[in-house]
Design a protein around this motif. Sequence first.
Motif, short mmCIF file in Angstrom:
data_model
loop_
_atom_site.label_atom_id
_atom_site.label_comp_id
_atom_site.label_asym_id
_atom_site.label_seq_id
_atom_site.Cartn_x
_atom_site.Cartn_y
_atom_site.Cartn_z
N VAL A 26 -7.78 -64.20 12.26
CA VAL A 26 -6.98 -63.60 13.32
C VAL A 26 -5.68 -64.38 13.36
O VAL A 26 -5.68 -65.61 13.32
CB VAL A 26 -7.70 -63.67 14.68
CG1 VAL A 26 -6.81 -63.19 15.80
CG2 VAL A 26 -8.99 -62.88 14.65
N GLN A 27 -4.57 -63.67 13.42
CA GLN A 27 -3.27 -64.32 13.48
C GLN A 27 -3.01 -64.82 14.90
O GLN A 27 -3.32 -64.13 15.88
CB GLN A 27 -2.16 -63.35 13.06
CG GLN A 27 -2.30 -62.86 11.64
CD GLN A 27 -2.25 -64.00 10.62
OE1 GLN A 27 -1.46 -64.92 10.74
NE2 GLN A 27 -3.11 -63.92 9.63
N LEU A 28 -2.44 -66.00 15.01
CA LEU A 28 -2.15 -66.59 16.32
C LEU A 28 -1.18 -65.73 17.11
O LEU A 28 -1.26 -65.66 18.34
CB LEU A 28 -1.60 -68.01 16.13
CG LEU A 28 -1.32 -68.80 17.40
CD1 LEU A 28 -2.61 -69.01 18.19
CD2 LEU A 28 -0.72 -70.14 17.06
N GLU A 29 -0.30 -65.02 16.44
CA GLU A 29 0.68 -64.18 17.13
C GLU A 29 0.01 -63.07 17.93
O GLU A 29 0.61 -62.51 18.84
CB GLU A 29 1.67 -63.54 16.15
CG GLU A 29 2.45 -64.51 15.31
CD GLU A 29 1.75 -64.84 14.00
OE1 GLU A 29 1.12 -63.98 13.37
OE2 GLU A 29 1.82 -66.01 13.60
N GLU A 30 -1.23 -62.72 17.58
CA GLU A 30 -1.94 -61.63 18.25
C GLU A 30 -2.60 -62.09 19.54
O GLU A 30 -3.11 -61.28 20.30
CB GLU A 30 -3.00 -61.06 17.31
CG GLU A 30 -2.43 -60.47 16.05
CD GLU A 30 -3.51 -60.09 15.04
OE1 GLU A 30 -4.70 -60.07 15.40
OE2 GLU A 30 -3.14 -59.81 13.90
N SER A 32 -1.65 -63.60 22.81
CA SER A 32 -0.48 -63.94 23.63
C SER A 32 -0.79 -65.01 24.67
O SER A 32 0.05 -65.86 24.95
CB SER A 32 0.07 -62.69 24.30
OG SER A 32 -0.93 -62.10 25.12
N ARG A 33 -1.97 -65.00 25.27
CA ARG A 33 -2.29 -66.01 26.28
C ARG A 33 -2.43 -67.38 25.65
O ARG A 33 -2.02 -68.39 26.23
CB ARG A 33 -3.57 -65.65 27.03
CG ARG A 33 -3.42 -64.47 27.96
CD ARG A 33 -4.69 -64.18 28.73
NE ARG A 33 -5.74 -63.79 27.81
CZ ARG A 33 -7.00 -64.18 27.89
NH1 ARG A 33 -7.39 -64.98 28.84
NH2 ARG A 33 -7.90 -63.77 27.01
N LEU A 34 -2.98 -67.45 24.46
CA LEU A 34 -3.14 -68.73 23.77
C LEU A 34 -1.78 -69.27 23.32
O LEU A 34 -1.55 -70.48 23.35
CB LEU A 34 -4.07 -68.58 22.57
CG LEU A 34 -4.40 -69.85 21.80
CD1 LEU A 34 -5.17 -70.82 22.69
CD2 LEU A 34 -5.19 -69.54 20.56
N ASP A 40 2.23 -74.02 18.58
CA ASP A 40 2.29 -73.21 17.37
C ASP A 40 2.71 -71.79 17.72
O ASP A 40 2.27 -71.24 18.71
CB ASP A 40 0.91 -73.14 16.69
CG ASP A 40 0.37 -74.50 16.31
OD1 ASP A 40 1.20 -75.42 16.14
OD2 ASP A 40 -0.84 -74.63 16.16
N GLN A 41 3.51 -71.21 16.89
CA GLN A 41 3.87 -69.81 17.07
C GLN A 41 3.32 -68.94 15.97
O GLN A 41 3.42 -67.73 16.02
CB GLN A 41 5.40 -69.66 17.15
CG GLN A 41 6.02 -70.40 18.32
CD GLN A 41 5.44 -69.97 19.66
OE1 GLN A 41 5.28 -68.80 19.94
NE2 GLN A 41 5.10 -70.95 20.49
N ILE A 128 -9.22 -71.01 24.35
CA ILE A 128 -8.62 -71.60 25.55
C ILE A 128 -9.62 -72.54 26.21
O ILE A 128 -9.26 -73.63 26.67
CB ILE A 128 -8.14 -70.50 26.52
CG1 ILE A 128 -6.91 -69.80 25.93
CG2 ILE A 128 -7.83 -71.07 27.89
CD1 ILE A 128 -6.45 -68.58 26.69
N LEU A 129 -10.90 -72.15 26.24
CA LEU A 129 -11.92 -73.02 26.82
C LEU A 129 -12.18 -74.26 25.96
O LEU A 129 -12.62 -75.29 26.48
CB LEU A 129 -13.22 -72.25 27.02
CG LEU A 129 -13.18 -71.20 28.12
CD1 LEU A 129 -14.45 -70.36 28.10
CD2 LEU A 129 -12.98 -71.84 29.47
N ALA A 130 -11.92 -74.19 24.67
CA ALA A 130 -12.17 -75.33 23.78
C ALA A 130 -11.07 -76.39 23.88
O ALA A 130 -11.30 -77.54 23.53
CB ALA A 130 -12.29 -74.84 22.33
N ILE A 131 -9.89 -76.02 24.34
CA ILE A 131 -8.79 -76.99 24.48
C ILE A 131 -9.10 -77.89 25.66
O ILE A 131 -9.46 -77.42 26.73
CB ILE A 131 -7.44 -76.26 24.68
CG1 ILE A 131 -7.08 -75.45 23.44
CG2 ILE A 131 -6.33 -77.25 25.01
CD1 ILE A 131 -5.87 -74.58 23.60
#
Length: 174
Positions: A26-30, A32-34, A40-41, A128-131
């Motif tokens: 999955v691309q990070l750009e997809e 948006s909340r993360l 990273d962008q 998000i929960l893992a950060i």
Amino acid sequence: MQKVKIPVTLDPSRAAQRQLSYDGVVQLEELSRLEQVVRDQSGEIAVQIHCKNDEQGLTVVHGSIQAHLTVVCQRCNDELGLDLVQDFMYSPVKADAESDELPDNYDIVELDEDGEINLRELIEDELILAIPIVPTHNEVNCSYSEKPASFGEVDAEESKPNPFDILKQLKKDS
């Protein structure tokens, strides 16, 4: 197995009947909340998803997520690289259904009106929960210094007379 693009939505009951597995990215750009949480962008998140019916006949979506994300160290404000590995196990339920009968090792994911789950949101929530709540470097690697930071020179003030000395004189005189 070839890495493929993970679908956006998934019908878990149909996928469990077929015992489908997805191994892809999955691309990070997809997400948006993360993107609002990390520096990273761009980048790829490795995802493995397996669908099955368990011994009780419950539909189960389980898998793992691996990602390297860069966040801000809350101690020194430098970049901090996190290697995250997160395992998950969900059992889908309808929005109005009771979920008390589910075993404790299954998390709940609600189906939308089409009977599908949004895999992008599921992956994003897990990351998000893992950060960590307060991400920081190890104390050895952190560039934070205990010395107080000062910017520029501070001129020594000339000693000014105390304005209350006059009151002391009045008190002594009386």
